[in-house]
Design an enzyme around this catalytic site. Structure first.
Site, PDB file in Angstrom:
ATOM      1  N   ASP A 246       0.860  -1.180   0.000  1.00 53.00           N
ATOM      2  CA  ASP A 246       0.000   0.000   0.000  1.00 53.00           C
ATOM      3  C   ASP A 246       0.899   1.234   0.000  1.00 53.00           C
ATOM      4  OD1 ASP A 246       0.934   0.241   2.557  1.00 53.00           O
ATOM      5  OD2 ASP A 246      -0.991  -0.044   3.544  1.00 53.00           O
ATOM      6  N   SER A 247       0.300   2.401  -0.095  1.00 52.22           N
ATOM      7  CA  SER A 247       1.100   3.614  -0.300  1.00 52.22           C
ATOM      8  C   SER A 247       1.535   4.258   1.005  1.00 52.22           C
ATOM      9  CB  SER A 247       0.287   4.620  -1.097  1.00 52.22           C
ATOM     10  OG  SER A 247      -0.823   5.050  -0.330  1.00 52.22           O
ATOM     11  N   GLY A 248       0.991   3.798   2.115  1.00 52.08           N
ATOM     12  CA  GLY A 248       1.279   4.436   3.404  1.00 52.08           C
ATOM     13  C   GLY A 248       0.207   5.450   3.760  1.00 52.08           C
ATOM     14  N   GLY A 249      -0.578   5.834   2.783  1.00 52.22           N
ATOM     15  CA  GLY A 249      -1.592   6.871   2.989  1.00 52.22           C
ATOM     16  C   GLY A 249      -2.602   6.526   4.066  1.00 52.22           C
ATOM     17  N   PHE A 250      -3.114   5.305   4.024  1.00 54.48           N
ATOM     18  CA  PHE A 250      -4.163   4.915   4.964  1.00 54.48           C
ATOM     19  C   PHE A 250      -3.715   5.101   6.417  1.00 54.48           C
ATOM     20  CE2 PHE A 250      -6.475   1.860   7.582  1.00 54.48           C
ATOM     21  CZ  PHE A 250      -7.783   2.158   7.239  1.00 54.48           C
TER      22      PHE A 250
ATOM     23  N   HIS B  42      -5.776 -21.264  10.783  1.00 59.84           N
ATOM     24  CA  HIS B  42      -7.173 -21.613  10.492  1.00 59.84           C
ATOM     25  C   HIS B  42      -7.920 -20.453   9.812  1.00 59.84           C
ATOM     26  CE1 HIS B  42     -11.238 -22.932  10.540  1.00 59.84           C
ATOM     27  NE2 HIS B  42     -11.547 -21.781  11.111  1.00 59.84           N
TER      28      HIS B  42
ATOM     29  N   CYS C  79     -13.053 -27.893   7.594  1.00 61.27           N
ATOM     30  CA  CYS C  79     -11.789 -27.239   7.251  1.00 61.27           C
ATOM     31  C   CYS C  79     -10.657 -28.259   7.231  1.00 61.27           C
ATOM     32  CB  CYS C  79     -11.495 -26.145   8.268  1.00 61.27           C
ATOM     33  SG  CYS C  79      -9.961 -25.282   7.927  1.00 61.27           S
TER      34      CYS C  79
ATOM     35  N   GLY D  94     -10.677   4.776   0.951  1.00 59.18           N
ATOM     36  CA  GLY D  94     -11.514   5.587   1.838  1.00 59.18           C
ATOM     37  C   GLY D  94     -12.755   4.865   2.324  1.00 59.18           C
TER      38      GLY D  94
ATOM     39  N   CYS E   2      -7.377 -27.386   7.230  1.00 60.84           N
ATOM     40  CA  CYS E   2      -6.108 -26.747   7.593  1.00 60.84           C
ATOM     41  C   CYS E   2      -5.360 -27.597   8.623  1.00 60.84           C
ATOM     42  CB  CYS E   2      -6.349 -25.333   8.120  1.00 60.84           C
ATOM     43  SG  CYS E   2      -6.852 -25.243   9.846  1.00 60.84           S
TER      44      CYS E   2
ATOM     45  N   CYS F 148      -7.069 -27.658  12.128  1.00 59.74           N
ATOM     46  CA  CYS F 148      -8.276 -28.479  12.234  1.00 59.74           C
ATOM     47  C   CYS F 148      -7.979 -29.959  12.056  1.00 59.74           C
ATOM     48  CB  CYS F 148      -9.325 -28.015  11.223  1.00 59.74           C
ATOM     49  SG  CYS F 148     -10.007 -26.395  11.639  1.00 59.74           S
TER      50      CYS F 148
ATOM     51  N   GLN G 217     -11.140   8.101  -4.561  1.00 54.56           N
ATOM     52  CA  GLN G 217     -11.647   8.577  -3.269  1.00 54.56           C
ATOM     53  C   GLN G 217     -13.028   9.216  -3.488  1.00 54.56           C
ATOM     54  OE1 GLN G 217     -10.580   8.201  -0.183  1.00 54.56           O
ATOM     55  NE2 GLN G 217      -8.665   7.140  -0.585  1.00 54.56           N
TER      56      GLN G 217
ATOM     57  N   ASP H  81      -2.495   8.381  -2.005  1.00 53.21           N
ATOM     58  CA  ASP H  81      -3.750   9.139  -2.005  1.00 53.21           C
ATOM     59  C   ASP H  81      -4.001   9.711  -0.620  1.00 53.21           C
ATOM     60  OD1 ASP H  81      -4.038   6.633  -0.810  1.00 53.21           O
ATOM     61  OD2 ASP H  81      -6.193   6.628  -1.132  1.00 53.21           O
TER      62      ASP H  81
ATOM     63  N   ASP I 175      -8.365  -6.939   0.885  1.00 52.17           N
ATOM     64  CA  ASP I 175      -7.345  -7.168   1.917  1.00 52.17           C
ATOM     65  C   ASP I 175      -7.954  -6.744   3.241  1.00 52.17           C
ATOM     66  OD1 ASP I 175      -6.914  -4.096   1.484  1.00 52.17           O
ATOM     67  OD2 ASP I 175      -5.841  -4.587   3.321  1.00 52.17           O
TER      68      ASP I 175
HETATM   69 ZN   LIG Z   1      -9.104 -24.993  10.029  1.00 53.57          ZN
END
Ligand SMILES: [Zn+2]
Length: 382
Positions: free
Chosen positions: A95-99, A346, A315, A227, A317, A320, A200, A158, A277
């Site tokens: 990311d740009s760091g903006g957030f 998980h 699941c 945003g 994973c 699990c 934005q 941004d 994300d």
């Molecule tokens: Zn799992």
């Protein structure tokens, strides 16, 4: 202009508007809709990159704000870039760091850029605290850091406006984001890097449209809706997404930044979003909140005390397959760091399974009924 093409392909479009696609970077193909786990300072906390890969993730997000500090950036550069630094050979987006910068209380924004004081809850705070100097970030500096980090996808710098904000302020800020987007585009990145623009406009539909038209007039490899997820709530976020996507190019990846809960993702996919994300799956995991197909499970609750079943019987994973709820609960109570690792494995797998099921449903053209059934099951026991 990037020398390469991100090769975004749409394999199927559902009657709801949900899209099934893929794009390709130097580090592999990413199937969309895709969810990107967040590695704040490069790494997904308490989790091996090998486990992140095993969850099915094909792309990771890392934060420029945390990696851009002088010492840290120098370490990454010395290692030859983020992929080698992290031991992650798949696609990375920074990311740009903006957030982060714009969510700080103590900042000074001008058309040139933003002055701020670095703030980190980490232990490493002490390391940076010695430096009383204010830090500066602007489009060129953000691009320079992201170029040096070497991620496959770089985000334009941004201004992420807080919620609520006046219409007047949002209008002025969106103009600034457009001007900054052009400056980012003019910056020369590494030849393998793609650059995404960010729309934005706050919660104002006409400002969103104006921003989308201005940003998409600039040549970017993909477009993000920024945003959102800043405290505006589910309904407003849903409306912003719905009102903005029609103004984004059909043939480029669309990324809804910082979203979100499974129900938010399911809704946004129906509006034609391709990428997501969020820190939720990993942050919740470390707090002992696990996602299951039957709703969220709080492992510290008494109900798990004698439960011999895993978190989610559907699941596959490592967690699990190997441990029951009672053992995981025991690890949380004894404050073993392994608890966070197992819970994170998980939740990451749960999110990637959800994305895979979403992709299958879009491909089969049954997204609407899939979504309704999924949510019905998920909400029944929550
Ligand atoms: Zn799992």
């Amino acid at each position: 202009m990037s020398l390469k093409d991100i090769k975004f392909q749409l394999h199927a479009i559902d009657s709801t508007g949900a899209r099934r696609g893929s794009f390709t970077t130097e580090h592999g193909t990413v199937e969309t809709p895709a969810f990107m786990p967040v590695g704040t300072a490069g790494f997904v906390r308490s989790t091996l990159p090998r486990d992140v890969e095993e969850s099915g993730a094909e792309v990771l997000l890392a934060n420029t704000y945390h990696l851009g500090l002088e010492e840290r950036l120098a370490t990454v550069k010395r290692m030859g870039g983020l992929h080698l630094f992290m031991g992650w050979n798949k696609t990375i987006l920074t990311d740009s760091g903006g957030f982060q910068v714009f969510s700080l209380p103590d900042k000074e924004i001008t058309d040139e850029g933003v002055w701020f004081s670095y703030n980190d809850k980490d232990k490493e705070k002490k390391e940076e605290k010695k430096k009383k100097d204010r830090m500066f970030l602007n489009p060129e500096r953000s691009m320079e850091i992201q170029r040096d980090l070497g991620a496959d996808i770089v985000m334009a710098f941004d201004e992420c406006v807080e919620y609520p904000a006046t219409r007047e302020y949002v209008a002025k800020s969106s103009d600034r984001t457009t001007a900054w987007a052009k400056r980012c585009r003019d910056f020369e990145l590494q030849s393998h890097q793609f650059l995404f623009g960010i729309v934005q406009g706050g919660v104002y539909p006409d400002l969103r449209r104006k921003s989308a038209e201005e940003i998409t007039a600039i040549t970017f490899d993909g477009f993000a809706i920024g945003g959102v997820s800043v405290g505006e709530g589910y309904e407003l976020m849903k409306n912003v997404t719905k009102n903005t996507t029609p103004f984004l190019p059909f043939d480029k990846p669309r990324y809804l930044m910082g979203v979100g809960l499974p129900e938010d993702i399911l809704e946004a996919v129906g509006s034609g979003i391709d990428m997501f994300d969020c820190v939720i799956p990993t942050r919740y995991a470390r707090q002992g909140t696990l996602f299951t197909r039957l709703g969220k499970l709080r492992i510290m609750d008494k109900a798990s005390r004698k439960e011999k079943y895993p978190i989610d019987t559907h699941c596959d994973c490592y967690t699990c397959r190997t441990y029951s709820q009672m053992v995981l609960r025991y690890l949380f109570f004894t404050r073993d760091p392994l608890a966070e690792t197992l819970a994170t494995i998980h939740n990451l797998t749960f999110y990637q399974d959800l994305m895979r099921d979403i992709r299958d449903a879009v491909e089969q053209g049954i997204y609407k009924s899939f979504k309704a059934k999924w949510l019905d099951k998920y909400h029944k026991q929550s």
